[in-house]
Scaffold this motif. Structure first.
Motif, PDB file in Angstrom:
ATOM      1  N   THR A 255       1.206  -0.765   0.054  1.00 43.51           N
ATOM      2  CA  THR A 255       0.228  -0.469  -0.115  1.00 43.51           C
ATOM      3  C   THR A 255       0.854   1.071  -0.058  1.00 43.51           C
ATOM      4  O   THR A 255       1.914   1.332   0.960  1.00 43.51           O
ATOM      5  N   ILE A 256       0.232   2.045  -0.835  1.00 42.10           N
ATOM      6  CA  ILE A 256       1.120   3.134  -1.219  1.00 42.10           C
ATOM      7  C   ILE A 256       0.592   4.293  -0.905  1.00 42.10           C
ATOM      8  O   ILE A 256      -0.367   5.092  -1.453  1.00 42.10           O
ATOM      9  N   ASP A 257       1.080   5.357  -0.055  1.00 44.31           N
ATOM     10  CA  ASP A 257       0.939   6.799   0.518  1.00 44.31           C
ATOM     11  C   ASP A 257       0.883   7.455  -0.810  1.00 44.31           C
ATOM     12  O   ASP A 257       1.819   7.754  -1.547  1.00 44.31           O
ATOM     13  N   LEU A 258       0.387   8.367  -1.336  1.00 45.37           N
ATOM     14  CA  LEU A 258      -0.165   8.721  -2.567  1.00 45.37           C
ATOM     15  C   LEU A 258      -0.439  10.385  -1.991  1.00 45.37           C
ATOM     16  O   LEU A 258      -0.537  11.222  -3.140  1.00 45.37           O
ATOM     17  N   ALA A 259      -0.113  10.715  -1.135  1.00 47.71           N
ATOM     18  CA  ALA A 259      -0.488  11.844  -0.635  1.00 47.71           C
ATOM     19  C   ALA A 259       0.499  12.844  -1.657  1.00 47.71           C
ATOM     20  O   ALA A 259      -0.041  13.908  -2.120  1.00 47.71           O
ATOM     21  N   GLY A 396      -5.730  -0.550  -8.051  1.00 45.70           N
ATOM     22  CA  GLY A 396      -6.148  -0.735  -7.460  1.00 45.70           C
ATOM     23  C   GLY A 396      -6.991   0.805  -6.935  1.00 45.70           C
ATOM     24  O   GLY A 396      -6.416   1.873  -7.626  1.00 45.70           O
ATOM     25  N   ARG A 397      -8.032   1.163  -6.194  1.00 45.68           N
ATOM     26  CA  ARG A 397      -8.322   2.068  -6.336  1.00 45.68           C
ATOM     27  C   ARG A 397      -7.700   3.321  -5.264  1.00 45.68           C
ATOM     28  O   ARG A 397      -7.685   2.894  -4.520  1.00 45.68           O
ATOM     29  N   VAL A 398      -7.743   4.792  -5.481  1.00 44.47           N
ATOM     30  CA  VAL A 398      -7.426   5.352  -4.626  1.00 44.47           C
ATOM     31  C   VAL A 398      -7.883   5.987  -3.680  1.00 44.47           C
ATOM     32  O   VAL A 398      -9.215   6.823  -4.062  1.00 44.47           O
ATOM     33  N   THR A 399      -7.605   5.325  -2.444  1.00 43.07           N
ATOM     34  CA  THR A 399      -8.583   5.481  -1.569  1.00 43.07           C
ATOM     35  C   THR A 399      -8.160   6.168  -0.415  1.00 43.07           C
ATOM     36  O   THR A 399      -6.323   6.688   0.231  1.00 43.07           O
ATOM     37  N   ASP A 400      -8.578   6.987   0.146  1.00 47.41           N
ATOM     38  CA  ASP A 400      -8.110   8.093   1.718  1.00 47.41           C
ATOM     39  C   ASP A 400      -8.089   6.913   2.710  1.00 47.41           C
ATOM     40  O   ASP A 400      -9.371   5.784   2.673  1.00 47.41           O
ATOM     41  N   ARG A 401      -6.992   6.664   3.302  1.00 42.10           N
ATOM     42  CA  ARG A 401      -6.999   5.863   4.444  1.00 42.10           C
ATOM     43  C   ARG A 401      -6.444   6.275   5.862  1.00 42.10           C
ATOM     44  O   ARG A 401      -5.161   7.108   5.360  1.00 42.10           O
ATOM     45  N   PRO A 402      -6.966   5.562   6.724  1.00 45.65           N
ATOM     46  CA  PRO A 402      -5.882   6.328   8.399  1.00 45.65           C
ATOM     47  C   PRO A 402      -4.202   5.765   7.090  1.00 45.65           C
ATOM     48  O   PRO A 402      -4.282   4.413   7.439  1.00 45.65           O
ATOM     49  N   TRP A 403      -3.304   6.708   8.291  1.00 47.75           N
ATOM     50  CA  TRP A 403      -1.836   6.372   7.690  1.00 47.75           C
ATOM     51  C   TRP A 403      -0.737   6.901   9.023  1.00 47.75           C
ATOM     52  O   TRP A 403      -1.290   8.294   9.412  1.00 47.75           O
ATOM     53  N   ALA A 404      -0.315   6.434   9.755  1.00 47.73           N
ATOM     54  CA  ALA A 404       1.093   6.673  10.413  1.00 47.73           C
ATOM     55  C   ALA A 404       2.015   7.310  10.137  1.00 47.73           C
ATOM     56  O   ALA A 404       2.572   6.987   8.967  1.00 47.73           O
ATOM     57  N   VAL A 405       2.353   8.446  10.232  1.00 51.52           N
ATOM     58  CA  VAL A 405       3.314   9.130  10.283  1.00 51.52           C
ATOM     59  C   VAL A 405       4.437   9.717  10.866  1.00 51.52           C
ATOM     60  O   VAL A 405       3.262  10.191  11.557  1.00 51.52           O
ATOM     61  N   ASP A 406       5.758   9.337  11.241  1.00 54.55           N
ATOM     62  CA  ASP A 406       5.719   9.754  12.706  1.00 54.55           C
ATOM     63  C   ASP A 406       5.376   9.921  13.817  1.00 54.55           C
ATOM     64  O   ASP A 406       4.607  10.783  14.849  1.00 54.55           O
ATOM     65  N   GLY A 407       5.073   9.064  13.497  1.00 55.88           N
ATOM     66  CA  GLY A 407       4.247   8.365  15.659  1.00 55.88           C
ATOM     67  C   GLY A 407       2.324   8.691  15.675  1.00 55.88           C
ATOM     68  O   GLY A 407       2.136   8.851  16.262  1.00 55.88           O
ATOM     69  N   LEU A 409      -1.513   9.681  13.331  1.00 55.49           N
ATOM     70  CA  LEU A 409      -2.068   9.230  12.380  1.00 55.49           C
ATOM     71  C   LEU A 409      -3.080  10.169  11.220  1.00 55.49           C
ATOM     72  O   LEU A 409      -3.468  11.051  12.228  1.00 55.49           O
ATOM     73  N   GLY A 410      -3.148  10.127   9.975  1.00 55.27           N
ATOM     74  CA  GLY A 410      -3.226  11.007   9.844  1.00 55.27           C
ATOM     75  C   GLY A 410      -4.501  10.643   8.661  1.00 55.27           C
ATOM     76  O   GLY A 410      -4.331   8.833   8.867  1.00 55.27           O
ATOM     77  N   VAL A 411      -4.875  10.666   8.126  1.00 56.21           N
ATOM     78  CA  VAL A 411      -6.214  10.346   6.836  1.00 56.21           C
ATOM     79  C   VAL A 411      -5.341  10.807   5.318  1.00 56.21           C
ATOM     80  O   VAL A 411      -4.630  11.781   5.495  1.00 56.21           O
ATOM     81  N   ARG A 412      -4.989   9.691   4.577  1.00 57.06           N
ATOM     82  CA  ARG A 412      -3.977  10.181   3.489  1.00 57.06           C
ATOM     83  C   ARG A 412      -4.976   9.253   2.009  1.00 57.06           C
ATOM     84  O   ARG A 412      -5.459   8.078   2.846  1.00 57.06           O
ATOM     85  N   PRO A 413      -4.173   9.659   1.070  1.00 57.70           N
ATOM     86  CA  PRO A 413      -4.154   8.611   0.063  1.00 57.70           C
ATOM     87  C   PRO A 413      -4.068   8.079  -0.564  1.00 57.70           C
ATOM     88  O   PRO A 413      -2.543   7.963  -0.520  1.00 57.70           O
TER      89      PRO A 413
END
Lengths: 448, 80
Positions: A255-259, A396-407, A409-413
């Motif tokens: 799963t790739i961060d597309l932000a 697959g679809r580009v979709t917003d998911r919860p994503w942990a960055v530097d400790g 939690l954010g929402v990222r495509p």
């Protein structure tokens, strides 16, 4: 003199039907010119010639099915300056004698038959002297021979070829059709008139199978589009079955961060009129191509028990056809093209694929295929490799998911990318390197 | 353009993007992408056609307004 041969337009093609000549004897052609249209089981493809020169003879008539590699036309090589137009042969005949045999024809045979027609006649055991030609100038065509052969083979026309009606068919008024609800629904879907179906159930009741059988044996009223869809289904079935039979697939996903990619794209598109805008799929294609150039073990073919690297990254793009079916033509050297070029190429390719007008080169040589089902709304896809290629990348679809960055939690495509790899050619570690490269490339979209 | 003109234009554009779809059977509030199986390129083509025919600029931020025939007509009437 060069021969223009039936090209191989895909690993699953062994023959094609010449639909149309776009050149005539005496025409000057240059390498890369589209000279004919060939019907494969998948689509009508425009085929290019690979030599420059003057078309001498067309050896095959439209409508003829020709094996891959068989000569279609002869081309006299250009001499001297390519820019200089060779003189057209004096007084080309109005109706060119297509495929006039080089030697005097045997006595008794209609003088105008192409070598192919004669070969067909020999195969079918048809005596050409007995065939009436319907082509220009009484020329015997492929169809004439087939017709003659069919007429000879068919029993005397006493009974219709389809299943005969019951011995004493009741008139429609007195016949009460007994059919299951499923059979009725199926009949409506398939356009089958139940009154014409012979039931095999109790008391002659019509079952769903009877309806299916009737639909299959019904006289061919289906249109061209349906016929093509059916052929395509058969072609896809053959190739995919071969893939699953021969290719030991392994599957990886990431799963790739597309932000960064989506933000960059939004900024870029904001300033641009609609025709200049780029869809996210193009970024994914470009990154896939660059990653394939970097991890070149996934880019190429498995042939004769060994891996043959592709000459360049020719990205096969799986394009779903409206009404069903799938074609995966190639974007050549996709890793070398800029995003704008790639977008324009993709749009053109999709339009031409759906219109059924692809070029030969696009069909024959993808080195790796991308399947993007994002627009269809699924999260991930694990695809089936197109042999002899050794990998297929799925998005697959580009979709917003919860994503942990530097400790935090954010929402990222995000997008889930997958790789189906041929385990004969590569191991999982190589596939993993590919997906890592892909992910990395997508983090710096401005460099794509 | 009146709302009726815009509605006609929207359907004309849809017909060009999805020529095989039965648009007469398409409910005016149905999701276009889902019902007509539009992919991102089809959708972009739709935006391009709508923009050309109505003379309105349609930005990416506006795309959510183009969800159904109704919402598209409403949006184009509003910006017009």
């Amino acid at each position: 003199m060069a021969e223009f041969r039936m090209p191989s337009l895909g690993a699953d093609m062994d023959a094609g039907v010449l639909l149309e000549w776009l050149v005539r004897p005496g025409d000057t052609v240059r390498k890369g010119d589209v000279v004919a249209v060939v019907d494969t089981s998948k689509a009508a493809i425009e085929v290019e010639c690979f030599t420059s020169g003057t078309v001498e003879r067309l050896l095959v008539e439209p409508g003829t099915r020709v094996p891959v590699g068989a000569p279609l036309a002869t081309i006299a090589a250009a001499e001297g300056e390519p820019a200089e137009v060779p003189p057209v042969p004096a007084a080309p005949p109005a109706a060119p004698p297509v495929g006039l045999p080089p030697r005097e024809p045997p006595v008794g045979v209609s003088p105008v038959t192409s070598p192919l027609v004669r070969r067909l006649a020999a195969e079918r055991g048809v005596d050409l002297t007995a065939v009436r030609g319907t082509g220009p100038g009484g020329r015997i065509t492929h169809a004439d021979v087939e017709r003659h052969a069919a007429a000879a083979a068919a029993p005397p026309p006493t009974a219709p070829p389809t299943a005969p009606p019951p011995a004493a068919p009741p008139t429609p008024a007195e016949r009460r059709v007994r059919a299951s609800p499923l059979a009725r629904r199926l009949a409506a879907e398939l356009g089958v008139d139940l009154a014409t179906v012979q039931g095999t159930g109790r008391d002659g009741a019509i079952s769903a199978d009877d309806v299916r059988l009737a639909a299959e044996t019904a006289p061919p009223t289906r249109d061209e589009g349906e016929r093509r869809r059916e052929n395509m289904r058969v072609a896809i079935a053959a190739l995919m079955a071969r893939s699953k039979r021969e290719v030991p697939h392994y599957y990886l996903s990431e799963t790739i961060d597309l932000a960064p990619a989506m933000a960059w794209l939004r900024e870029r598109n904001r300033a641009l009129p609609v025709p200049e805008r780029i869809v996210p799929a193009v970024l994914l294609l470009k990154a896939s191509a660059r990653a394939a150039a970097r991890v070149s073990e996934v880019n190429g073919f498995w042939q004769d028990d060994r891996f043959v690297p592709g000459s360049g990254v020719h990205l096969g793009v799986a394009i779903a056809l409206r009404g069903g079916g799938l074609v995966a033509p190639a974007i050549h050297d996709a890793d070398q093209r800029d995003l704008h070029d790639l977008m324009a190429t993709l749009r053109d390719l999709v339009t031409r694929t759906r219109a059924g007008r692809l070029r030969g080169g696009e069909m024959s040589d993808p080195t790796i295929t991308i399947s993007n089902l994002g627009d269809q709304g699924v999260e991930s896809i694990f695809g089936v490799i197109y042999p002899p290629q050794v990998a297929l990348v799925g998005f697959g679809r580009v979709t917003d998911r919860p994503w942990a960055v530097d400790g935090l939690l954010g929402v990222r495509p995000t997008v889930t990318a997958s790789l189906a790899g041929d385990h004969r050619a590569t191991d999982g570690a190589t596939g993993a390197r590919y997906l890592q490269a892909l992910s990395q490339l997508l983090q710096t979209p401005e460099e794509l | 353009m009146t709302a009726t003109d815009i509605a006609t234009t929207v359907r004309t554009c849809l017909r060009e993007v999805a020529p095989e779809a039965d648009l007469d059977a398409l409910p005016a509030d149905a999701d276009l992408r889902e019902e007509l199986f539009l992919d991102s390129l089809d959708f972009l083509r739709l935006v391009e056609l709508l923009s050309e025919r109505t003379g309105h600029r349609i930005d990416e931020e506006d795309y959510p307004h183009l969800e159904s025939v109704n919402s598209t007509v409403a949006f184009l009437s509003r910006v017009g």
